[in-house]
Design a protein around this motif. Structure first.
Motif, PDB file in Angstrom:
ATOM      1  N   SER A 138    -101.515  31.120  17.474  1.00 15.63           N
ATOM      2  CA  SER A 138    -100.358  31.040  18.358  1.00 15.63           C
ATOM      3  C   SER A 138    -100.027  32.401  18.970  1.00 15.63           C
ATOM      4  O   SER A 138     -99.744  32.490  20.164  1.00 15.63           O
ATOM      5  N   VAL A 139    -100.085  33.461  18.187  1.00 18.50           N
ATOM      6  CA  VAL A 139     -99.827  34.806  18.718  1.00 18.50           C
ATOM      7  C   VAL A 139    -100.857  35.149  19.787  1.00 18.50           C
ATOM      8  O   VAL A 139    -100.514  35.633  20.871  1.00 18.50           O
ATOM      9  N   MET A 140    -102.117  34.876  19.493  1.00 15.85           N
ATOM     10  CA  MET A 140    -103.177  35.256  20.432  1.00 15.85           C
ATOM     11  C   MET A 140    -103.109  34.453  21.723  1.00 15.85           C
ATOM     12  O   MET A 140    -103.296  35.008  22.811  1.00 15.85           O
ATOM     13  N   VAL A 141    -102.834  33.164  21.634  1.00 18.03           N
ATOM     14  CA  VAL A 141    -102.766  32.337  22.839  1.00 18.03           C
ATOM     15  C   VAL A 141    -101.531  32.681  23.663  1.00 18.03           C
ATOM     16  O   VAL A 141    -101.619  32.888  24.875  1.00 18.03           O
ATOM     17  N   CYS A 143     -99.777  35.416  23.698  1.00 17.02           N
ATOM     18  CA  CYS A 143     -99.853  36.790  24.222  1.00 17.02           C
ATOM     19  C   CYS A 143    -101.125  37.058  25.025  1.00 17.02           C
ATOM     20  O   CYS A 143    -101.364  38.186  25.455  1.00 17.02           O
ATOM     21  N   ARG A 144    -101.959  36.032  25.185  1.00 15.22           N
ATOM     22  CA  ARG A 144    -103.209  36.133  25.948  1.00 15.22           C
ATOM     23  C   ARG A 144    -104.105  37.254  25.438  1.00 15.22           C
ATOM     24  O   ARG A 144    -104.612  38.078  26.200  1.00 15.22           O
ATOM     25  N   GLU A 145    -104.290  37.265  24.132  1.00 15.40           N
ATOM     26  CA  GLU A 145    -105.132  38.260  23.471  1.00 15.40           C
ATOM     27  C   GLU A 145    -106.411  37.589  22.995  1.00 15.40           C
ATOM     28  O   GLU A 145    -106.384  36.468  22.493  1.00 15.40           O
ATOM     29  N   THR A 146    -107.530  38.283  23.119  1.00 16.77           N
ATOM     30  CA  THR A 146    -108.784  37.762  22.578  1.00 16.77           C
ATOM     31  C   THR A 146    -109.193  38.492  21.304  1.00 16.77           C
ATOM     32  O   THR A 146    -110.065  38.022  20.583  1.00 16.77           O
ATOM     33  N   MET A 147    -108.557  39.630  21.050  1.00 13.12           N
ATOM     34  CA  MET A 147    -108.783  40.399  19.830  1.00 13.12           C
ATOM     35  C   MET A 147    -107.496  41.101  19.441  1.00 13.12           C
ATOM     36  O   MET A 147    -106.780  41.580  20.310  1.00 13.12           O
ATOM     37  N   LEU A 148    -107.255  41.155  18.149  1.00  7.97           N
ATOM     38  CA  LEU A 148    -106.098  41.898  17.656  1.00  7.97           C
ATOM     39  C   LEU A 148    -106.477  42.655  16.384  1.00  7.97           C
ATOM     40  O   LEU A 148    -107.254  42.145  15.570  1.00  7.97           O
ATOM     41  N   PRO A 149    -105.916  43.837  16.201  1.00  7.13           N
ATOM     42  CA  PRO A 149    -106.157  44.566  14.959  1.00  7.13           C
ATOM     43  C   PRO A 149    -105.443  43.881  13.793  1.00  7.13           C
ATOM     44  O   PRO A 149    -104.428  43.211  13.979  1.00  7.13           O
ATOM     45  N   VAL A 150    -106.011  44.066  12.602  1.00  8.76           N
ATOM     46  CA  VAL A 150    -105.478  43.448  11.392  1.00  8.76           C
ATOM     47  C   VAL A 150    -105.116  44.554  10.411  1.00  8.76           C
ATOM     48  O   VAL A 150    -105.874  45.501  10.215  1.00  8.76           O
ATOM     49  N   GLU A 151    -103.942  44.399   9.784  1.00  6.77           N
ATOM     50  CA  GLU A 151    -103.491  45.400   8.817  1.00  6.77           C
ATOM     51  C   GLU A 151    -103.256  44.760   7.458  1.00  6.77           C
ATOM     52  O   GLU A 151    -102.963  43.565   7.346  1.00  6.77           O
ATOM     53  N   LYS A 152    -103.413  45.590   6.452  1.00  8.15           N
ATOM     54  CA  LYS A 152    -103.104  45.175   5.088  1.00  8.15           C
ATOM     55  C   LYS A 152    -102.468  46.372   4.404  1.00  8.15           C
ATOM     56  O   LYS A 152    -103.029  47.479   4.447  1.00  8.15           O
ATOM     57  N   ASP A 153    -101.326  46.165   3.808  1.00  6.23           N
ATOM     58  CA  ASP A 153    -100.577  47.242   3.149  1.00  6.23           C
ATOM     59  C   ASP A 153    -100.342  48.424   4.091  1.00  6.23           C
ATOM     60  O   ASP A 153    -100.463  49.581   3.700  1.00  6.23           O
ATOM     61  N   GLY A 154    -100.056  48.109   5.368  1.00  2.00           N
ATOM     62  CA  GLY A 154     -99.754  49.142   6.348  1.00  2.00           C
ATOM     63  C   GLY A 154    -100.958  49.922   6.846  1.00  2.00           C
ATOM     64  O   GLY A 154    -100.810  50.908   7.567  1.00  2.00           O
ATOM     65  N   LYS A 155    -102.163  49.483   6.510  1.00  6.41           N
ATOM     66  CA  LYS A 155    -103.378  50.193   6.921  1.00  6.41           C
ATOM     67  C   LYS A 155    -104.273  49.273   7.750  1.00  6.41           C
ATOM     68  O   LYS A 155    -104.420  48.086   7.446  1.00  6.41           O
ATOM     69  N   LEU A 156    -104.864  49.812   8.793  1.00  2.68           N
ATOM     70  CA  LEU A 156    -105.793  49.059   9.637  1.00  2.68           C
ATOM     71  C   LEU A 156    -107.042  48.717   8.830  1.00  2.68           C
ATOM     72  O   LEU A 156    -107.679  49.611   8.271  1.00  2.68           O
ATOM     73  N   ILE A 160    -109.436  40.807  14.363  1.00  2.00           N
ATOM     74  CA  ILE A 160    -109.639  39.364  14.437  1.00  2.00           C
ATOM     75  C   ILE A 160    -109.927  38.990  15.881  1.00  2.00           C
ATOM     76  O   ILE A 160    -109.264  39.462  16.799  1.00  2.00           O
ATOM     77  N   LYS A 161    -110.948  38.167  16.071  1.00  2.18           N
ATOM     78  CA  LYS A 161    -111.312  37.702  17.407  1.00  2.18           C
ATOM     79  C   LYS A 161    -110.853  36.255  17.558  1.00  2.18           C
ATOM     80  O   LYS A 161    -110.969  35.460  16.630  1.00  2.18           O
ATOM     81  N   LEU A 162    -110.359  35.935  18.737  1.00  5.16           N
ATOM     82  CA  LEU A 162    -109.920  34.568  19.011  1.00  5.16           C
ATOM     83  C   LEU A 162    -111.071  33.585  18.801  1.00  5.16           C
ATOM     84  O   LEU A 162    -110.862  32.480  18.311  1.00  5.16           O
ATOM     85  N   SER A 163    -112.283  33.986  19.128  1.00  4.26           N
ATOM     86  CA  SER A 163    -113.429  33.089  18.948  1.00  4.26           C
ATOM     87  C   SER A 163    -113.618  32.714  17.478  1.00  4.26           C
ATOM     88  O   SER A 163    -114.007  31.585  17.163  1.00  4.26           O
ATOM     89  N   GLU A 164    -113.330  33.637  16.567  1.00  2.26           N
ATOM     90  CA  GLU A 164    -113.440  33.342  15.137  1.00  2.26           C
ATOM     91  C   GLU A 164    -112.325  32.402  14.689  1.00  2.26           C
ATOM     92  O   GLU A 164    -112.545  31.493  13.887  1.00  2.26           O
ATOM     93  N   VAL A 165    -111.119  32.625  15.188  1.00  2.00           N
ATOM     94  CA  VAL A 165    -109.993  31.742  14.868  1.00  2.00           C
ATOM     95  C   VAL A 165    -110.279  30.348  15.412  1.00  2.00           C
ATOM     96  O   VAL A 165    -110.105  29.338  14.719  1.00  2.00           O
ATOM     97  N   PHE A 166    -110.748  30.278  16.649  1.00  2.00           N
ATOM     98  CA  PHE A 166    -111.097  29.006  17.282  1.00  2.00           C
ATOM     99  C   PHE A 166    -112.141  28.268  16.450  1.00  2.00           C
ATOM    100  O   PHE A 166    -112.013  27.069  16.174  1.00  2.00           O
ATOM    101  N   GLY A 167    -113.196  28.980  16.043  1.00  2.00           N
ATOM    102  CA  GLY A 167    -114.254  28.364  15.245  1.00  2.00           C
ATOM    103  C   GLY A 167    -113.757  27.838  13.914  1.00  2.00           C
ATOM    104  O   GLY A 167    -114.079  26.711  13.509  1.00  2.00           O
TER     105      GLY A 167
END
Length: 179
Positions: A138-141, A143-156, A160-167
């Motif tokens: 939902s965020v990617m669609v 915001c029209r993003e095809t890739m977004l950075p992913v963080e864990k515990d405040g660190k990059l 994530i690619k939309l194609s992977e989420v789609f798949g």
């Protein structure tokens, strides 16, 4: 791993599998990274549309896209306020591009050593590694993003690619439909 409970962290590309540069890099280095970065063990053609810009501690500063680089390399062309339409041509394809092709290429060469800071998009969205796939989609669609950075515990930690989420979502839906 069950397809039922997948998260962004389960399907993201780890940071080691995605091109990154330090803020002190140049436009030429960014072009080289985008054209040639290929994670160890990858098969087939590699190449990316964007890269992440990180600080010395691996923290996210922003991203650089192919479009951002092209706008810096050929800034005269993309400053459409001064481009006049002529004989049915529009600002999207002006006579300026036809008449000044060689000049534009020389302009691009002159901007290769520009600092990366000229093309960094800052303030981009981050997704938490624990986010579920519907949230990521939902965020990617929206915001029209095809890739977004992913963080864990405040660190990059990855991208994530939309194609992977789609798949992953497509696999889940098909799996549920065939039960």
């Amino acid at each position: 791993m069950s397809i039922e409970n997948q998260t962004v962290g389960d399907i993201m590309l780890p940071l080691s599998a995605f091109p990154c540069l330090k803020e002190s890099g140049t436009v030429q280095e960014a072009i080289h990274q985008l054209r040639s970065f290929c994670p160890i063990g990858s098969r087939g053609p590699c190449g990316f549309n964007e890269l992440m810009v990180v600080d010395d501690n691996g923290g996210l500063i922003g991203r650089v896209t192919q479009q951002g680089i092209l706008k810096v390399l050929f800034s005269t062309l993309f400053d459409t306020d001064d481009i006049k339409s002529f004989e049915g041509r529009t600002a999207e394809y002006s006579d300026l591009t036809t008449l000044l092709n060689g000049v534009m290429i020389r302009e691009g060469v002159n901007h290769l050593n520009s600092p990366l800071t000229k093309v960094i998009e800052k303030g981009i969205r981050l997704l938490p590694a624990g986010a579920d796939l519907i949230h990521a989609m939902s965020v990617m669609v929206i915001c029209r993003e095809t890739m977004l950075p992913v963080e864990k515990d405040g660190k990059l930690v990855g991208v994530i690619k939309l194609s992977e989420v789609f798949g992953a979502l497509g696999d889940k839906l098909i799996s549920m439909n065939s039960k």
